[in-house]
Design a protein around this motif. Structure first.
Motif, PDB file in Angstrom:
ATOM      1  N   LYS A 436       0.850  -1.187   0.000  1.00 51.59           N
ATOM      2  CA  LYS A 436       0.000   0.000   0.000  1.00 51.59           C
ATOM      3  C   LYS A 436       0.889   1.242   0.000  1.00 51.59           C
ATOM      4  O   LYS A 436       1.847   1.325   0.776  1.00 51.59           O
ATOM      5  N   ILE A 437       0.553   2.203  -0.854  1.00 56.84           N
ATOM      6  CA  ILE A 437       1.266   3.480  -0.857  1.00 56.84           C
ATOM      7  C   ILE A 437       0.263   4.600  -1.098  1.00 56.84           C
ATOM      8  O   ILE A 437      -0.886   4.360  -1.504  1.00 56.84           O
ATOM      9  N   ASP A 438       0.704   5.821  -0.869  1.00 57.47           N
ATOM     10  CA  ASP A 438      -0.158   6.982  -1.090  1.00 57.47           C
ATOM     11  C   ASP A 438      -0.002   7.491  -2.515  1.00 57.47           C
ATOM     12  O   ASP A 438       1.073   7.362  -3.126  1.00 57.47           O
ATOM     13  N   GLY A 439      -1.053   8.089  -3.032  1.00 57.70           N
ATOM     14  CA  GLY A 439      -1.038   8.591  -4.394  1.00 57.70           C
ATOM     15  C   GLY A 439      -0.016   9.685  -4.634  1.00 57.70           C
ATOM     16  O   GLY A 439       0.359   9.951  -5.792  1.00 57.70           O
ATOM     17  N   SER A 440       0.454  10.325  -3.559  1.00 53.80           N
ATOM     18  CA  SER A 440       1.460  11.375  -3.714  1.00 53.80           C
ATOM     19  C   SER A 440       2.843  10.802  -3.998  1.00 53.80           C
ATOM     20  O   SER A 440       3.742  11.537  -4.422  1.00 53.80           O
ATOM     21  N   GLU A 441       3.026   9.494  -3.792  1.00 48.79           N
ATOM     22  CA  GLU A 441       4.344   8.862  -3.964  1.00 48.79           C
ATOM     23  C   GLU A 441       4.529   8.384  -5.407  1.00 48.79           C
ATOM     24  O   GLU A 441       4.816   7.217  -5.672  1.00 48.79           O
ATOM     25  N   ARG A 442       4.394   9.310  -6.305  1.00 46.46           N
ATOM     26  CA  ARG A 442       4.415   8.977  -7.721  1.00 46.46           C
ATOM     27  C   ARG A 442       5.735   8.359  -8.167  1.00 46.46           C
ATOM     28  O   ARG A 442       5.763   7.500  -9.056  1.00 46.46           O
ATOM     29  N   GLU A 443       6.827   8.776  -7.544  1.00 45.74           N
ATOM     30  CA  GLU A 443       8.135   8.251  -7.934  1.00 45.74           C
ATOM     31  C   GLU A 443       8.228   6.741  -7.727  1.00 45.74           C
ATOM     32  O   GLU A 443       9.070   6.079  -8.336  1.00 45.74           O
ATOM     33  N   LYS A 444       7.358   6.196  -6.878  1.00 40.99           N
ATOM     34  CA  LYS A 444       7.387   4.762  -6.616  1.00 40.99           C
ATOM     35  C   LYS A 444       6.605   3.970  -7.659  1.00 40.99           C
ATOM     36  O   LYS A 444       7.017   2.884  -8.066  1.00 40.99           O
ATOM     37  N   TYR A 445       5.451   4.487  -8.072  1.00 40.39           N
ATOM     38  CA  TYR A 445       4.575   3.689  -8.916  1.00 40.39           C
ATOM     39  C   TYR A 445       4.603   4.052 -10.398  1.00 40.39           C
ATOM     40  O   TYR A 445       4.018   3.350 -11.221  1.00 40.39           O
ATOM     41  N   GLU A 446       5.294   5.137 -10.762  1.00 41.88           N
ATOM     42  CA  GLU A 446       5.195   5.577 -12.153  1.00 41.88           C
ATOM     43  C   GLU A 446       6.147   4.826 -13.093  1.00 41.88           C
ATOM     44  O   GLU A 446       6.020   4.931 -14.308  1.00 41.88           O
ATOM     45  N   SER A 447       7.087   4.065 -12.556  1.00 45.32           N
ATOM     46  CA  SER A 447       7.979   3.264 -13.394  1.00 45.32           C
ATOM     47  C   SER A 447       7.742   1.783 -13.129  1.00 45.32           C
ATOM     48  O   SER A 447       7.349   1.393 -12.021  1.00 45.32           O
ATOM     49  N   GLU A 448       8.029   0.974 -14.144  1.00 48.31           N
ATOM     50  CA  GLU A 448       7.771  -0.449 -14.024  1.00 48.31           C
ATOM     51  C   GLU A 448       8.773  -1.117 -13.084  1.00 48.31           C
ATOM     52  O   GLU A 448       9.976  -0.919 -13.177  1.00 48.31           O
ATOM     53  N   LEU A 449       8.239  -1.931 -12.155  1.00 46.65           N
ATOM     54  CA  LEU A 449       9.037  -2.849 -11.343  1.00 46.65           C
ATOM     55  C   LEU A 449       8.724  -4.247 -11.841  1.00 46.65           C
ATOM     56  O   LEU A 449       7.822  -4.916 -11.336  1.00 46.65           O
ATOM     57  N   SER A 454       3.151  -5.387  -6.795  1.00 42.60           N
ATOM     58  CA  SER A 454       1.999  -4.542  -7.107  1.00 42.60           C
ATOM     59  C   SER A 454       1.805  -3.512  -6.009  1.00 42.60           C
ATOM     60  O   SER A 454       2.039  -3.784  -4.820  1.00 42.60           O
ATOM     61  N   PHE A 455       1.376  -2.316  -6.426  1.00 41.88           N
ATOM     62  CA  PHE A 455       1.052  -1.240  -5.487  1.00 41.88           C
ATOM     63  C   PHE A 455      -0.456  -1.011  -5.478  1.00 41.88           C
ATOM     64  O   PHE A 455      -1.069  -0.885  -6.548  1.00 41.88           O
ATOM     65  N   ILE A 456      -1.040  -0.934  -4.285  1.00 43.91           N
ATOM     66  CA  ILE A 456      -2.411  -0.453  -4.150  1.00 43.91           C
ATOM     67  C   ILE A 456      -2.299   1.002  -3.724  1.00 43.91           C
ATOM     68  O   ILE A 456      -1.796   1.320  -2.639  1.00 43.91           O
ATOM     69  N   VAL A 457      -2.720   1.896  -4.610  1.00 42.62           N
ATOM     70  CA  VAL A 457      -2.434   3.327  -4.480  1.00 42.62           C
ATOM     71  C   VAL A 457      -3.676   4.061  -3.998  1.00 42.62           C
ATOM     72  O   VAL A 457      -4.743   3.999  -4.629  1.00 42.62           O
ATOM     73  N   ALA A 458      -3.537   4.777  -2.871  1.00 43.50           N
ATOM     74  CA  ALA A 458      -4.648   5.545  -2.307  1.00 43.50           C
ATOM     75  C   ALA A 458      -4.800   6.867  -3.043  1.00 43.50           C
ATOM     76  O   ALA A 458      -3.880   7.697  -3.052  1.00 43.50           O
ATOM     77  N   CYS A 459      -5.972   7.060  -3.682  1.00 50.26           N
ATOM     78  CA  CYS A 459      -6.251   8.267  -4.471  1.00 50.26           C
ATOM     79  C   CYS A 459      -7.322   9.106  -3.770  1.00 50.26           C
ATOM     80  O   CYS A 459      -8.084   8.603  -2.937  1.00 50.26           O
ATOM     81  N   GLU A 460      -7.407  10.380  -4.120  1.00 54.79           N
ATOM     82  CA  GLU A 460      -8.373  11.267  -3.472  1.00 54.79           C
ATOM     83  C   GLU A 460      -9.808  10.807  -3.716  1.00 54.79           C
ATOM     84  O   GLU A 460     -10.647  10.804  -2.813  1.00 54.79           O
ATOM     85  N   ALA A 465      -8.145   8.910  -9.279  1.00 55.02           N
ATOM     86  CA  ALA A 465      -7.624   7.600  -9.691  1.00 55.02           C
ATOM     87  C   ALA A 465      -7.490   7.539 -11.205  1.00 55.02           C
ATOM     88  O   ALA A 465      -6.467   7.081 -11.736  1.00 55.02           O
ATOM     89  N   LEU A 466      -8.516   8.002 -11.908  1.00 59.26           N
ATOM     90  CA  LEU A 466      -8.456   8.013 -13.368  1.00 59.26           C
ATOM     91  C   LEU A 466      -7.366   8.950 -13.867  1.00 59.26           C
ATOM     92  O   LEU A 466      -6.679   8.652 -14.856  1.00 59.26           O
ATOM     93  N   ALA A 467      -7.194  10.066 -13.184  1.00 62.00           N
ATOM     94  CA  ALA A 467      -6.159  11.028 -13.598  1.00 62.00           C
ATOM     95  C   ALA A 467      -4.762  10.442 -13.404  1.00 62.00           C
ATOM     96  O   ALA A 467      -3.882  10.611 -14.272  1.00 62.00           O
ATOM     97  N   LYS A 468      -4.547   9.763 -12.286  1.00 60.45           N
ATOM     98  CA  LYS A 468      -3.230   9.161 -12.053  1.00 60.45           C
ATOM     99  C   LYS A 468      -2.943   8.052 -13.055  1.00 60.45           C
ATOM    100  O   LYS A 468      -1.801   7.879 -13.516  1.00 60.45           O
ATOM    101  N   TRP A 469      -3.955   7.296 -13.387  1.00 59.40           N
ATOM    102  CA  TRP A 469      -3.802   6.273 -14.434  1.00 59.40           C
ATOM    103  C   TRP A 469      -3.410   6.950 -15.749  1.00 59.40           C
ATOM    104  O   TRP A 469      -2.459   6.540 -16.427  1.00 59.40           O
ATOM    105  N   ARG A 470      -4.130   7.999 -16.113  1.00 59.02           N
ATOM    106  CA  ARG A 470      -3.838   8.723 -17.356  1.00 59.02           C
ATOM    107  C   ARG A 470      -2.404   9.240 -17.369  1.00 59.02           C
ATOM    108  O   ARG A 470      -1.673   9.085 -18.354  1.00 59.02           O
TER     109      ARG A 470
END
Length: 566
Positions: A436-449, A454-460, A465-470
């Motif tokens: 689990k991580i917060d949506g503000s931690e983009r540096e963690k989830y924006e690149s492929e591991l 898998s990250f479960i990302v908390a969004c506002e 959620a759709l915006a972060k996916w985009r």
């Protein structure tokens, strides 16, 4: 048998394939069940014996150019000794050998080349058990996945490429008579010949995890359009492509063509050859699946070639209010476990509103959703035999190391554990890690591991959620995406995002269809519309620029044309 015989032999298969790429319906000529009744009563035993006979020996290719053999460092993720060396081939030798048979292969015509490719695929299919063992012990795929994804489904993709190419090459007639009226004067008459001309030497660079599934489309698309192909496997996953090359060369020779139209060029991690090969002016087509770094280098440097790449991306699942959360959990448990996340289609990021979701009459908090997903995966993998058959093994030590290092990146929802099956005590098998991580931690989830992380990302909220996916797809690319939402409005928003960023979207999968699996002849793998890939498997664009049309015109005298008409 000659090439014409091969074409006639497989014409019914080709006709059905042509119909299917238009209808996008389900069809496959290659049975995916590993059944002795289908492939022969002794096919399983004979295939395993053929694989074992390869171990500890030089791989021989009759009349292959080059001298000696090279040990690539190929090691089984299941711990068995491979000990196979492969023909050593230099760049100059490979290019000279490839070009020697090009003219005859070009002039043989569309039907002859198509017949050879169809026969080669049929013979590969007949050896699916041998191929499955080769794929299992180089990629780490479990045997059944190796038989299906690496075997029959890869063959489907190869046939799909041949079918698209055949259709495009036959869109223009070989010969046409052109006649332009000139009033009272005799018409202008021309005989026009339209020749399908290959671009030149093609290079197919194999990937370590799916050498056949990702490799066959480029190999057969280039070959059927007239281009000789140099197959450059990943040094850790050579055997499946070496067997494939062996089969194709046998068919070429039997049909009366130069077998060196398809050659095998192997290297090692310490002494790679792909850059030297791909920069050569003779190379006109390149197919690559693998890392962003090398894929981008090919795109930026190999300007003399048509380059097709599939690179890394960041696939995602977006979860909104959804009633059937148990079905979602069951579906995601298989999705996240299959081949230990070593698929370019496996979701990494699961975007969930931090306020939770409504599951029918019940409200689930963000933590509840995370626990549901982690618990579903844990339950699914609690049976060790099933776990081994789904997870397979980690192909590369670096992937296992990345998994270990990822534990510190977030709060652990489900920890990864090692499995040591009795049959494979030295196998590199790991269950998924879910954080689990917060949506503000983009540096963690924006690149492929790459691997089972898998990250479960908390969004506002769902819009966030759709915006972060985009944002992640636009920046880093993706092959697949999934949505769980009962709301038609959310579904429409997600469809719009998918079209904007060019990624395939699957909605509300709870049954036997999974976001990380695609069906040949119906589903397109990748779109070529975001940074993860510049091509799709398989569509018209993937095949049409591997050849050009050269026109040759002859004038026809008016009286000759009139006599011909009579």
């Amino acid at each position: 048998m000659g090439a014409a015989d091969f074409f006639a032999k497989h014409k019914e298969t080709l006709d059905t394939a042509l119909e299917t790429i238009a209808s996008r319906a389900f069809w496959s000529p290659y049975p995916e069940r590993a059944s002795g009744k289908i492939y022969g009563e002794n096919a399983a035993e004979e295939g395993e014996a053929a694989f074992k006979a390869r171990l500890g020996k030089p791989f021989q290719l009759a009349d292959h150019p080059g001298e000696g053999h090279i040990e690539t460092g190929e090691v089984s993720p299941y711990g068995i000794e491979m000990g196979i060396s492969y023909p050593r081939l230099g760049v100059d030798e490979a290019l000279a050998a490839a070009q020697a048979g090009l003219e005859a292969w070009r002039d043989a015509g569309v039907e002859a080349r198509t017949g050879v490719c169809l026969e080669a695929l049929a013979r590969i299919n007949a050896r699916s058990f041998e191929m499955a063992h080769a794929i299992q012990h180089t990629t780490g795929q479990a045997f059944m996945m190796a038989f299906q994804a690496g075997g029959t489904h890869a063959q489907d993709r190869g046939l799909e490429a041949v079918t698209y190419a055949y259709r495009e090459m036959t869109q223009v007639p070989a010969v046409a008579r052109w006649e332009k009226p000139q009033g009272k004067n005799p018409p202008l008459v021309m005989d026009k010949h339209f020749k399908v001309v290959p671009r030149g030497v093609a290079v197919m660079i194999g990937v370590s995890t799916f050498p056949t599934w990702n490799g066959y489309p480029g190999l057969f698309a280039s070959l059927v359009t007239g281009n000789p192909v140099i197959v450059k496997p990943h040094p850790m996953t050579v055997l499946p492509l070496a067997i494939s090359v062996e089969i194709v060369r046998d068919v070429l020779a039997e049909a009366g063509f130069d077998p060196n139209l398809v050659t095998l060029m192997c290297d090692t991690r310490d002494a790679p050859v792909a850059k030297d090969l791909c920069l050569r002016p003779e190379v006109k087509v390149i197919d690559f699946t693998g890392s962003n770094q090398f894929g981008e280098w090919l795109e930026q440097n190999c300007h003399q070639a048509q380059v097709y790449t599939e690179k890394a991306g960041v696939n995602a699942i977006v979860i909104d209010d959804f009633a059937d959360v148990k079905g979602m959990g069951r579906n995601l448990s298989f999705t996240l476990s299959l081949y230990s996340g070593q698929m370019c289609t496996t979701p990494q990021n699961i975007f969930v509103p931090k306020g939770g979701i409504q599951a029918g009459d019940e409200h689930l908090s963000f933590d509840d959703v995370a626990s549901l997903i982690g618990g579903a995966v844990d339950k699914f993998l609690s049976d060790e035999e099933r776990a081994v058959n789904v997870l397979g093994a980690i192909q590369a030590p670096q992937t296992a190391e990345r998994l270990e290092a990822a534990r510190s990146m977030g709060e652990v929802v489900l920890d990864s554990r090692a499995i040591e099956p009795e049959a494979w005590p030295d196998a590199r098998i790991r269950t998924p890690l879910i954080l689990k991580i917060d949506g503000s931690e983009r540096e963690k989830y924006e690149s492929e591991l790459f691997g089972p992380v898998s990250f479960i990302v908390a969004c506002e909220d769902i819009d966030d959620a759709l915006a972060k996916w985009r944002e992640t797809v636009a920046a880093k690319g993706a092959i697949t995406a999934g949505l769980y939402a009962d709301s038609a409005e959310t579904q429409k928003k997600a469809e719009a995002v998918a079209q904007d960023v060019g990624v395939a979207l699957s909605v509300n999968l709870t049954g036997g269809v999974f976001v990380n699996q695609t069906a040949a002849f119906s589903d397109f793998h990748a779109t070529g519309a975001n940074p993860a890939a510049n091509a799709a498997l398989v569509d018209t664009a993937f095949v049409a620029n591997r050849f050009r049309i050269v026109e040759i015109r002859y004038p026809v005298e008016a009286d000759t044309a009139a006599q011909a008409a009579e």
